[in-house]
Design a protein around this motif. Structure first.
Motif, PDB file in Angstrom:
ATOM      1  N   ALA A 138       0.755  -1.323  -0.100  1.00  0.00           N
ATOM      2  CA  ALA A 138      -0.132   0.089   0.142  1.00  0.00           C
ATOM      3  C   ALA A 138       0.750   1.153  -0.066  1.00  0.00           C
ATOM      4  O   ALA A 138       1.935   1.154   0.613  1.00  0.00           O
ATOM      5  N   VAL A 139       0.355   2.428  -0.700  1.00  0.00           N
ATOM      6  CA  VAL A 139       0.992   3.637  -0.772  1.00  0.00           C
ATOM      7  C   VAL A 139       0.250   4.356   0.361  1.00  0.00           C
ATOM      8  O   VAL A 139      -0.975   4.548   0.426  1.00  0.00           O
ATOM      9  N   VAL A 140       1.072   4.782   1.435  1.00  0.00           N
ATOM     10  CA  VAL A 140       0.381   5.218   2.919  1.00  0.00           C
ATOM     11  C   VAL A 140       0.961   6.887   2.938  1.00  0.00           C
ATOM     12  O   VAL A 140       1.915   7.171   2.629  1.00  0.00           O
ATOM     13  N   LYS A 141      -0.042   7.612   3.110  1.00  0.00           N
ATOM     14  CA  LYS A 141       0.165   9.154   3.372  1.00  0.00           C
ATOM     15  C   LYS A 141       1.045   9.362   4.775  1.00  0.00           C
ATOM     16  O   LYS A 141       0.679   8.780   5.836  1.00  0.00           O
ATOM     17  N   ILE A 142       2.210   9.943   4.645  1.00  0.00           N
ATOM     18  CA  ILE A 142       2.934  10.569   5.836  1.00  0.00           C
ATOM     19  C   ILE A 142       2.084  11.332   6.873  1.00  0.00           C
ATOM     20  O   ILE A 142       1.699  12.183   6.202  1.00  0.00           O
ATOM     21  N   LYS A 143       1.957  10.906   8.130  1.00  0.00           N
ATOM     22  CA  LYS A 143       1.420  11.604   8.942  1.00  0.00           C
ATOM     23  C   LYS A 143       2.162  12.496   9.932  1.00  0.00           C
ATOM     24  O   LYS A 143       3.256  12.153  10.325  1.00  0.00           O
ATOM     25  N   GLN A 144       1.785  13.821  10.025  1.00  0.00           N
ATOM     26  CA  GLN A 144       2.546  14.581  11.141  1.00  0.00           C
ATOM     27  C   GLN A 144       2.099  14.384  12.677  1.00  0.00           C
ATOM     28  O   GLN A 144       0.914  14.447  12.702  1.00  0.00           O
ATOM     29  N   ALA A 145       3.092  14.165  13.178  1.00  0.00           N
ATOM     30  CA  ALA A 145       2.788  13.448  14.655  1.00  0.00           C
ATOM     31  C   ALA A 145       2.715  14.412  15.911  1.00  0.00           C
ATOM     32  O   ALA A 145       3.636  15.375  15.768  1.00  0.00           O
ATOM     33  N   MET A 146       1.940  14.401  16.676  1.00  0.00           N
ATOM     34  CA  MET A 146       1.941  15.141  17.949  1.00  0.00           C
ATOM     35  C   MET A 146       2.447  14.400  19.294  1.00  0.00           C
ATOM     36  O   MET A 146       1.437  13.536  19.381  1.00  0.00           O
ATOM     37  N   VAL A 147       3.580  14.588  19.710  1.00  0.00           N
ATOM     38  CA  VAL A 147       3.872  13.481  20.702  1.00  0.00           C
ATOM     39  C   VAL A 147       3.057  13.900  21.996  1.00  0.00           C
ATOM     40  O   VAL A 147       2.813  15.347  22.450  1.00  0.00           O
ATOM     41  N   ASP A 148       2.769  13.099  22.795  1.00  0.00           N
ATOM     42  CA  ASP A 148       2.101  13.057  24.234  1.00  0.00           C
ATOM     43  C   ASP A 148       3.191  13.699  25.330  1.00  0.00           C
ATOM     44  O   ASP A 148       3.963  12.948  25.901  1.00  0.00           O
ATOM     45  N   LEU A 149       2.810  14.827  25.624  1.00  0.00           N
ATOM     46  CA  LEU A 149       3.596  15.415  26.744  1.00  0.00           C
ATOM     47  C   LEU A 149       3.371  15.361  28.076  1.00  0.00           C
ATOM     48  O   LEU A 149       3.507  15.793  29.114  1.00  0.00           O
ATOM     49  N   ASP A 150       2.290  14.513  28.215  1.00  0.00           N
ATOM     50  CA  ASP A 150       2.012  13.870  29.363  1.00  0.00           C
ATOM     51  C   ASP A 150       2.608  12.566  29.803  1.00  0.00           C
ATOM     52  O   ASP A 150       2.065  11.797  30.627  1.00  0.00           O
ATOM     53  N   ASN A 151       3.412  11.915  29.014  1.00  0.00           N
ATOM     54  CA  ASN A 151       3.885  10.725  29.035  1.00  0.00           C
ATOM     55  C   ASN A 151       5.410  10.734  28.749  1.00  0.00           C
ATOM     56  O   ASN A 151       5.902  11.596  28.681  1.00  0.00           O
ATOM     57  N   HIS A 152       6.011   9.450  29.031  1.00  0.00           N
ATOM     58  CA  HIS A 152       7.418   9.115  28.831  1.00  0.00           C
ATOM     59  C   HIS A 152       7.697   9.214  27.572  1.00  0.00           C
ATOM     60  O   HIS A 152       6.852   9.039  26.572  1.00  0.00           O
ATOM     61  N   LEU A 153       8.968   9.735  27.194  1.00  0.00           N
ATOM     62  CA  LEU A 153       9.403   9.946  25.670  1.00  0.00           C
ATOM     63  C   LEU A 153      10.840   9.392  25.427  1.00  0.00           C
ATOM     64  O   LEU A 153      11.360   9.114  26.427  1.00  0.00           O
ATOM     65  N   LEU A 154      10.903   8.713  24.256  1.00  0.00           N
ATOM     66  CA  LEU A 154      12.054   8.222  23.698  1.00  0.00           C
ATOM     67  C   LEU A 154      12.662   9.284  22.860  1.00  0.00           C
ATOM     68  O   LEU A 154      12.161   9.677  21.572  1.00  0.00           O
ATOM     69  N   LEU A 155      14.030   9.646  23.084  1.00  0.00           N
ATOM     70  CA  LEU A 155      14.778  10.391  22.110  1.00  0.00           C
ATOM     71  C   LEU A 155      15.762   9.772  21.423  1.00  0.00           C
ATOM     72  O   LEU A 155      16.452   9.254  21.966  1.00  0.00           O
ATOM     73  N   ILE A 156      15.892   9.956  20.102  1.00  0.00           N
ATOM     74  CA  ILE A 156      16.834   9.015  19.441  1.00  0.00           C
ATOM     75  C   ILE A 156      17.963   9.929  18.738  1.00  0.00           C
ATOM     76  O   ILE A 156      17.715  10.665  17.927  1.00  0.00           O
ATOM     77  N   ASP A 157      19.330   9.728  19.223  1.00  0.00           N
ATOM     78  CA  ASP A 157      20.422  10.425  18.710  1.00  0.00           C
ATOM     79  C   ASP A 157      21.142   9.688  17.605  1.00  0.00           C
ATOM     80  O   ASP A 157      21.895   8.724  18.181  1.00  0.00           O
ATOM     81  N   ALA A 158      20.841   9.634  16.354  1.00  0.00           N
ATOM     82  CA  ALA A 158      21.795   9.141  15.345  1.00  0.00           C
ATOM     83  C   ALA A 158      21.538   7.899  15.216  1.00  0.00           C
ATOM     84  O   ALA A 158      22.949   7.411  15.099  1.00  0.00           O
ATOM     85  N   ILE A 159      20.734   7.026  15.499  1.00  0.00           N
ATOM     86  CA  ILE A 159      20.629   5.813  15.397  1.00  0.00           C
ATOM     87  C   ILE A 159      20.628   5.599  13.806  1.00  0.00           C
ATOM     88  O   ILE A 159      19.695   5.923  13.120  1.00  0.00           O
ATOM     89  N   GLN A 160      21.646   4.462  13.363  1.00  0.00           N
ATOM     90  CA  GLN A 160      21.583   4.319  11.867  1.00  0.00           C
ATOM     91  C   GLN A 160      21.183   2.896  11.277  1.00  0.00           C
ATOM     92  O   GLN A 160      20.881   2.911  10.130  1.00  0.00           O
ATOM     93  N   ASP A 161      21.028   2.092  12.324  1.00  0.00           N
ATOM     94  CA  ASP A 161      20.761   0.677  11.788  1.00  0.00           C
ATOM     95  C   ASP A 161      19.178   0.667  11.689  1.00  0.00           C
ATOM     96  O   ASP A 161      18.631   0.802  12.806  1.00  0.00           O
ATOM     97  N   PRO A 162      18.577   0.251  10.752  1.00  0.00           N
ATOM     98  CA  PRO A 162      17.039   0.312  10.608  1.00  0.00           C
ATOM     99  C   PRO A 162      16.492  -0.715  11.304  1.00  0.00           C
ATOM    100  O   PRO A 162      15.449  -0.287  11.965  1.00  0.00           O
TER     101      PRO A 162
END
Length: 245
Positions: free
Chosen positions: A88-112
């Motif tokens: 399927a061809v899927v439209k990219i969605k602009q996300a809003m992260v939940d600022l009332d919950n824990h978050l994961l931040l990714i710094d330059a991970i290169q392996d898919p």
């Protein structure tokens, strides 16, 4: 029925294998029964379905444009070794992260595979969102999409500069954790807050020093054997489940 790999539609689909084309069109390819189904169930916009002749389609495909192709043409579009005959061809969605919950931040991970596994684990651990810093592999790379096993559609993910995001997160009451092997405290001795943003870094270089300096806590997972370090996606799983507590 499209029978030639030289068809213009097929050429356009193959271009979506490249990040440049995905960015320009705002779409990406999803392949296989499970991932296509997850995209639909999660209310992402499916532009069109590509189906190999003879493949049975789910009922909801009646509402969507379907392009039928021969087995040979589907293999030309597919990026998997054993295609299931649906994409399927899927439209990219602009996300809003939940600022009332824990978050994961990714710094330059290169392996898919690592990125996809981290996304899947963050979804399983109930994190509120993921922020991808610069230098990170493209979220819509086919190997990333496959290794998320559909979690890509369940958890908000956005790309943004981590230094500015960290500043904003602190303003919103987040405690920032960064991972490091040196000058770090054992994670299990670190107090957990209700709003933690966890930074994990590049497979070789780790979290950038400039981001470590912005963190409230620099943590490590103790190594009891002879291994130099843990795989970053394994480390992410241990830390996310600890933080979720």
């Amino acid at each position: 029925m499209i029978t030639s790999a030289k068809n213009e539609k097929i050429k356009a689909l193959r271009k979506l294998h490249k990040k440049k084309e995905r960015t320009e069109t705002g779409t990406f390819l999803v392949e296989g029964n499970h991932l296509v189904e997850e995209a639909w169930k999660s209310n992402w916009t499916i532009m069109e379905v590509i189906a190999q002749e003879g493949v049975e389609l789910p009922k909801w495909c009646e509402e969507i444009q379907v392009i039928f192709v021969t087995e040979q043409v589907f293999q030309h579009v597919s990026q998997t070794k054993s295609p299931q005959g649906i994409a399927a061809v899927v439209k990219i969605k602009q996300a809003m992260v939940d600022l009332d919950n824990h978050l994961l931040l990714i710094d330059a991970i290169q392996d898919p595979g690592n990125l996809g596994t981290m996304i899947r684990t963050a979804d399983a651990a109930g994190f509120g969102g993921i922020i991808l810093g610069s230098g990170t592999v493209d979220l819509y790379n086919d190997k990333v999409v496959r290794s998320t096993q559909g979690s890509l559609f369940h958890i908000p993910i956005k790309a943004a500069p981590l230094d500015t995001e960290i500043k904003q997160l602190k303003h919103n009451g987040y405690t920032i954790w960064a991972t490091a092997l040196q000058n770090a405290h054992n994670f299990s001795e670190t107090n957990r807050n209700s709003k933690v943003a966890l930074i994990l870094g590049n497979e070789g270089a780790g979290v950038q020093q400039v981001l470590q300096e912005k963190a409230d806590n620099v943590v490590k997972i103790p190594i009891y054997g002879e291994a130099e370090s843990l795989n970053v996606s394994i480390a992410a799983g241990i830390l996310m489940y600890y933080i979720k507590g």
